[in-house]
Every structure is written in C-alpha cells, then in structure tokens.
Design an enzyme around this catalytic site. Sequence first.
Site, PDB file in Angstrom:
ATOM      1  N   PHE B 113       0.693  -1.190  -0.201  1.00 14.27           N
ATOM      2  CA  PHE B 113       0.006  -0.119   0.027  1.00 14.27           C
ATOM      3  C   PHE B 113       0.943   1.179   0.070  1.00 14.27           C
ATOM      4  CE2 PHE B 113      -4.468   0.799   1.208  1.00 14.27           C
ATOM      5  CZ  PHE B 113      -5.115  -0.274   0.582  1.00 14.27           C
ATOM      6  N   GLN B 226      -8.576  14.615   3.123  1.00 13.02           N
ATOM      7  CA  GLN B 226      -7.732  13.589   2.316  1.00 13.02           C
ATOM      8  C   GLN B 226      -8.475  13.375   0.975  1.00 13.02           C
ATOM      9  OE1 GLN B 226      -6.886   9.296   3.021  1.00 13.02           O
ATOM     10  NE2 GLN B 226      -4.679  10.191   3.051  1.00 13.02           N
ATOM     11  N   HIS B 228      -8.663  11.348  -1.943  1.00  9.84           N
ATOM     12  CA  HIS B 228      -7.999   9.931  -2.686  1.00  9.84           C
ATOM     13  C   HIS B 228      -7.903  10.155  -4.077  1.00  9.84           C
ATOM     14  CE1 HIS B 228      -7.621   5.662  -3.622  1.00  9.84           C
ATOM     15  NE2 HIS B 228      -7.743   5.516  -2.382  1.00  9.84           N
ATOM     16  N   LEU B 238     -15.013   5.247  -5.305  1.00  8.16           N
ATOM     17  CA  LEU B 238     -13.566   4.995  -5.087  1.00  8.16           C
ATOM     18  C   LEU B 238     -12.967   3.518  -5.746  1.00  8.16           C
ATOM     19  CD1 LEU B 238     -11.037   5.077  -2.818  1.00  8.16           C
ATOM     20  CD2 LEU B 238     -12.201   3.497  -1.536  1.00  8.16           C
ATOM     21  N   GLU B 241      -6.544   1.792  -3.392  1.00  4.57           N
ATOM     22  CA  GLU B 241      -5.285   2.027  -3.622  1.00  4.57           C
ATOM     23  C   GLU B 241      -4.629   0.626  -3.657  1.00  4.57           C
ATOM     24  OE1 GLU B 241      -3.563   4.677  -0.799  1.00  4.57           O
ATOM     25  OE2 GLU B 241      -1.849   3.481  -0.143  1.00  4.57           O
ATOM     26  N   ARG B 272      -0.990   9.280  -0.373  1.00  2.94           N
ATOM     27  CA  ARG B 272      -2.136   9.905  -1.085  1.00  2.94           C
ATOM     28  C   ARG B 272      -2.302  11.396  -1.415  1.00  2.94           C
ATOM     29  NH1 ARG B 272      -6.934   6.522   1.964  1.00  2.94           N
ATOM     30  NH2 ARG B 272      -6.381   4.291   1.017  1.00  2.94           N
ATOM     31  N   HIS B 340     -12.127  12.044   0.243  1.00  5.88           N
ATOM     32  CA  HIS B 340     -12.059  10.766   0.899  1.00  5.88           C
ATOM     33  C   HIS B 340     -12.144  10.451   2.265  1.00  5.88           C
ATOM     34  CE1 HIS B 340     -11.696   6.322   0.451  1.00  5.88           C
ATOM     35  NE2 HIS B 340     -10.632   6.619   1.458  1.00  5.88           N
ATOM     36  N   ARG B 375      -3.229  10.485   6.198  1.00  4.53           N
ATOM     37  CA  ARG B 375      -3.663   9.344   6.609  1.00  4.53           C
ATOM     38  C   ARG B 375      -3.087   8.348   5.476  1.00  4.53           C
ATOM     39  NH1 ARG B 375      -7.017   5.151   5.532  1.00  4.53           N
ATOM     40  NH2 ARG B 375      -8.662   6.315   4.451  1.00  4.53           N
TER      41      ARG B 375
END
Lengths: 322, 560
Positions: B113, B226, B228, B238, B241, B272, B340, B375
């Site tokens: 990730f 955030q 995304h 979405l 990731e 991100r 996000h 995050r």
Amino acid sequence: MAEPTVPAIFDVYRYDPAIDREPRYQRYTLDLAPHTPVLSALLRIRAEIDPSLTLRYSCRSAICGSCAMQINSKSRLACETHIGPEMERHGRIVVEPMRNQAVLRDLVVDQASFWRQYSLVEPHLKLDPAHPMPEGEPTSMTPEEVERFKETPRCIACAACYSACPAVEADAGFPGPMALAKLYRFVVDPRDHARQDRLVRIQPNGLWLCLRCHLCTEACPKDVRPSERIRDLKEMAIAVQGATENGSRHAVGFKDNIEDRGLLNEMRLVRQTYGTLGMLGQVGQGLRIVRKKPEIMRRPHAIEGVDELQKIYEALDPEEPK
Amino acid sequence: MRKHEVVVVGAGLAGQRAALAAVEAGCDVAIVSKLHPLRSHSGAAQGGINAAVGAEDSVDTHTYDTVKGSDYLGDQDAIEFFCRAAGPTVVEMEHFGTIFSRAPDGSLARRAFGGAGFPRTIYAADRTGLALLQGLWERLGTERFTLYEEWELTRVVARDGRVQGVIALDRRRGEFEGIAAKAVVLATGPAGRIYGRTTNAHSCTGDGLAAAYAAGAFLKDMEFVQFHPTALLESGILITEGARGEGGYLRNATGDRFMSKYAPHVLELASRDVVSRAIVTEVSEGRGFPGPYGGYVHLELMHLGREKVESRLQEICDYCRHFAGIDPVTEAIPVYPAQHYMMGGIGTNIHGATNVAGLFAAGEAACVSIHGANRLGGNSLLETLVFGKEAGIAAAAAARSASAPELGTAEVEAATAPFRSWSSRSDGEDPSLLRTEMQQTMDRYVGIYRTENDLLEGLKRIRALQKRFERVRVVDRAKVYNLNLTDAIETGHMLDLAEVIVVGAYARLESRGAHWRVDYPKRDDAHWMRHTLAQRGPEGPTLSYAGVAYTRWEPKERVY
C-alpha cells in the site's frame, strides 16, 4: 461538453400508510443520460421536484445494500440499474418497493422479518472448547479452504433475493435465500464446530421449502448464487443425516426411481416421500390424478439403456462431502 | 425517559467495537444508528488493514511510516500504541469470524500500500471493510444490547461540562427521543458529504462531529482533508489503492507514468496527498485526458492479467463495469481525485476521551491524532477497531463512576423545537439546494490546492449559506421517514463543520500533508508543528493550538 440525454419516464409507487387510503403511482418525467443510475434519478426527483419521495439509500456503489427495490418488476439495486436499457426495454421505469416486506412509506420497507430469519440461522462462529483458536495467531486457512465459501462473503444483505423469492411469499417458515446462503457460509467454515448440528437443525426448519426456481440467484447483485448454496446444503444435510423430511425423501426417492428404471414410479415416490401411512393423507389428490391419468398406476418398465444411465449415476456419485 | 449506562452512536466498525468492549465490561449498552449496522460506510472500505506481523516487518517500521505519512503532525506516542495494537487486533477479528484472503501456506495474505515500507496490508479481496463488518456484527450479535435502528443523532446533551445523554430522531416514527446516558461514544464516521465530489456514502454527514462541537467539544485538525487519488469520474466511486498495490500504473494523456517525476522511488505507491496533487497538476498543466466531467488520468491494470484483476480486485471490476461502463481487464480506468477522508475530528486522547466528561469518540469521527496531516491507506480500518475498543473500555469505566444522568422530556422538547418549527414555515430555504451550494463551494474553494483568496471567498460563501439556513423550510409534513427533515438537520450540521474546515485552513500558513497552501508552499515546523483546536464560539469557531507529541522520530523532509 454535455452528454446526450433521453427522456425518462418514472412511475413511482407512493404510499404513506399513516395518511393514504391506498397506494398510487406518481409519474415523473426528466431528461437524463442513458447511463444514469435509477438511484441518481430518484435523488434528482427528490432534490428538484418532490422532496417527499421516500427511499433508503446510502453508498450509491452497490456495497451497503440499502437501495434494493422493484424496478420494472425485478428486485434490483437502484444504484446499479441504468435508466437507458430500462427505457429501451419497457418504455418507462416502474419503481416499486421490494416484495415480501411491509411498506413503511413509498419505497421503504420494514425489514424486520428479513433480519430475524438471518439471526435465526445463528450467524456466528460456534467453537468447541476442546478446539480453541490458536493463541495470539490467526487460524491457518488455505486459499482452497477460502474457495469453499464460494461467493457468499460478497453478500451485502440487500434482501433483493428475499423480495424475489416465491417460497418466502408462500411460507413464513422459509428462512429465505440470504439466510440460507449465510448458513452455508458457516457450515463450510473450517473454524466452526457446529457443522453437523447446523445441518441437522435446518432440515426440518425450512431447507426443503426452497422451490429451486433460482429467482434469488437471478436477483442477487453480488452473484452470491443463493439457490446453488441451498442445493449444496441439501446435499450436505442428506450426507450427514440421511433423508429425514418429506422434501429430502422426495429428492432421494426421485433419484432412486430414475437410477432404477429411468422413469418415475409415482406411487413408489409418494410412498418414499410420505411413508406408507403418510400416503393416506395423499389419497384425495391421488384419486384425482388417477382419474385423469390412469396409467400412473402401472409400474413403469425400465427404459432402454438403463444400464448406461446407471453408469452415469455411478460416475456422478460424489464421495461423501467432508 | 430511556436510559442506558453507555450509549454508542454509530454502528460501523468503531461503534460496534466500542459497544462490544462496553458490553464485555458489564455495562447496559445501547447503539443508536441511522442505518442498519450492516449498511454502515465501514463496509465500503476496500483495500485492507495494516498490521506489522512476521519477522521481516516490525511495529517500529509501521510507526515510522505512519509518522512520515502524517507529515509529522501525528502524535508519535499514540501512533506507536496504535501500531503495537495492530497485530492482536487483526488476530481478534480473524477469530471473530472474518474471512480474510490467504497466502498458499495458510497465513493471512498481504499486499503493498502507499507510503508503506513493507507489504503489510492484510485484506479480504477488495472488500475488507465488508468482511470485517460482517465478522464483527456477527460476533456482537451473540451479546445483549439495545439497538435503536434508524435513529439519527441530533444533539449531544451536556451540562456543566459533563454528558447527560443524546437526542435522536426515530426516523420510522418521526419522533425526537431523548436517551439519558452516563457515557456516550460518538462513532458516527465521516463527514465527506460536505464536499460534492467525494467517495463517501450519502449518509456520511458528520452528525457526531457537529453534535460534539455544539456540546462544547474541541474539533481537532479539521483543515486536513484527504483526497483519494483514484475515484471514478462522474460518481466519485472509490477505486482502491490496492489497485496500485497490486501493480497498477497511472498514466497521463501523453502515455507517461508521470509519478516518476513526483515520487521517483516508489512512483504510484507514494502517499495519497502526493499522488492526488500529482494528478491535479498533470491535468491542470494540460497532460490529462479531456472529458465531459473534467480532465482525468488513466489507472491501468491491463498488464496484470485477467486472473489477478478478477480475483484480487473483484469488486473493482464490478464498479468499473457498472458505474463507468469499462472493463478494467482490457481498458484503462479514467480516474481523478475525490474527497475521501477527514484526518481531523473530535479531539480525543488514546482512550477516546474528549474535553467533555463522559463524552468519547472513535473512528473517523475522532482525531487522536494518529493520521496527522495525511492518513496512510490501510490505517483507517485499523483505527476503527483499536480506538473503538479503547473508547468502549474507557466509556464503561466512566459510566461506573458517574452519577445518574439528568435528561428530562422538557429539555428534549426545547432542544428539538427549532427542528419542528422548520415544517411550519410557509416559505423558506430548500435544504437540498443549500447542501448543493455548500458542496460546490467546498469543491471549488477548499480543495487540494488552497490560497488565501479562495479560502476567504469560501468562508464568505459558507457564512452566507449559514445565514440562509436560519430560514430553512421542510415541506414534507409526513411523520414517517421524513428525508426532507433529515436532509435539513444534516445540512445544518455540515455547514457548521464546513466553517470549521475553512477557518482552520485559512489560519494555517504552511503546506503540510493534505493541506497545501499555494501561497505558503513549505512546511513550517517552527510555527505550525501543532494541532488546530476549534471550539464553538458566539461568532463561529475559536481557534487555539496544541503541541504535537513526538518521541523518537525527528521531523525531516518527506520524500517518496
């Protein structure tokens, strides 16, 4: 750079039991791009035309299971049903609440019975104190063991299957496709120690009420295929316990008949299903059938090539499921 | 009056985990949720949950990655606590019944990730949130508690700095009801619907944040929003990731894997904020693809092969086919960033405690802070479970020592009178129109790249909307399931939160993590390595600042 639109006609079920004497259908017409989801269209109606139109919705991406409804008479998620194909096929889009659940208002139904059936299959791991989970470690499970769950972990509990199911409509004792698919998920879980007990208990509690119409599998937006998992449960239940119910005895008897002669011996099947004494209860219907079709009384001869048929059965006969 | 020792608001992963902990501590627990628990937005989480397990990875590396990901705004003691709890948390969820994806040897499968030095994201295909939600709900189902299903939080009642209970709207009956409680845990999740272009569900309206703020709690670091990097164009749905974790590429219209310019070492697997800014820059500099929903870039999975894409990214295949009309096995996915996640939230310590006695918060609604300014993917599912449990334990302990709460019918009547007055207006503002204008304002003026002028304009517009909201009108007169009324309540809540976000962003004169000021493009540790605390005042939010706890990791420049 606007996209081309098509005129979309919605006939939406409206009913507030506290106010309305009876349900009515309200027509809304708006121009929309063909790939517009029905949910987006309904939300646009709410925002621009009629804020009293009532529905359940949340994620708009087919993962929360909130927006199942009847769209042109099929139980589907509104968020992933596009208006273009519906207009092409039906000339309008009839939107109604799901079936088999009482309407609270417009498209919102009371799901209490659906959730009750789900909890009745005891959807949680049952452990055996003699076989505790490994301390501080995950249970070992191979990818092949994960495969045994099939697609059941994808279930989003939208109840589209419950809405589509004629057995739910006919018999309040039928757990419904979702609950049985959930039961299957626990029966095949290598961490669960109540497999046998679960199978023994479901046999007299609705397993055999499934009509095998596969409407649940057709309705399921996540390809969970509840009817196929119900079939698996039936096979596993017979394997652990034998045929204890009319339904399972009928299934086993049917197979015996065909394997034996290639044709059904209806009298024999009735006896196998209901038992000799139980046949008495079927006398009325039996006489009506005999009057219309007297040849049913004759014991069928074996069909030509029945030995080939028996070889097929032999080849198909599965080993006892684990 | 209904009364419980512990009331948990929200029934996603954080709320359920808090409820389980409080029940196990012997408390009488109620859950208040506007959705059936299995319909919570936790179920939409796709990619996975981080835990450093095995000999090659370590809690220290996970902690360092999270500290760096946070752009040094995360509290390092909290992050270390969090990362240490990760392994046991995942094991516990596995024992509860969660069905995870597995490696051939029978262990939990892991994928790479963004922003992580090691592939430590444990997953269940690309529906990890759903798998955890099912596992936890089915475990919680074996316990005794009260569920107020489809009840929507409208107020947290506090007196003299101590919580007394909550007021909620029973959607099905259309009645406002008080529930007295010795302790309240707010686990109401995201507030992403403040923005128009968001991956969040329609239900993510920040009810708990707004109620806590109104009751005197601090909101922390709300300007850190955030975006995304990869969401579908029109819908904002979405694309995990995990798609890049499995080896997906990002390409611009000239065919470049442009991330090599922005993150030369890890390319698509930078954090991100970095990837989102890169995409916006590519498009605004003319290297995006043009389309009816604005410019975009391509996320390519074709080179991974059908087998891998269809098995590990099964839901993504469905999303692309149903919502974008493309097949990711053979075609590139058009993507662009979308709101996000809120790094900010109700300010808490690691036990979920707020500055209001008896009031706790956990999950996305809370800000501990472990995410700081940005995050990392895979840390939010973990956060819900680790801090949900902590908040549940702490709430149970607080309930044991608290005196009986006081919440009377007259107080409920008085607190909800404004809501009821909205439907007696003969004319006034349409809540859904106000909501749309708020979303357009936030998308346009408080997005990925921020400037003083834009933020001032955004603030002016949000305040004008707040003014108009004073005359909000509910036209639907029905009692049952009145969405027009809940739209209005939620819009009022979100306008308050939008104001806090803009005020915090305007005040923070630096660029850190997800907060990027074009006019202050450098991180400024000397002045701004501190948390923003917003408290409700008579003229809107009053800001104060608190230091960041750091232990072992000195701030340095963040390069991926």
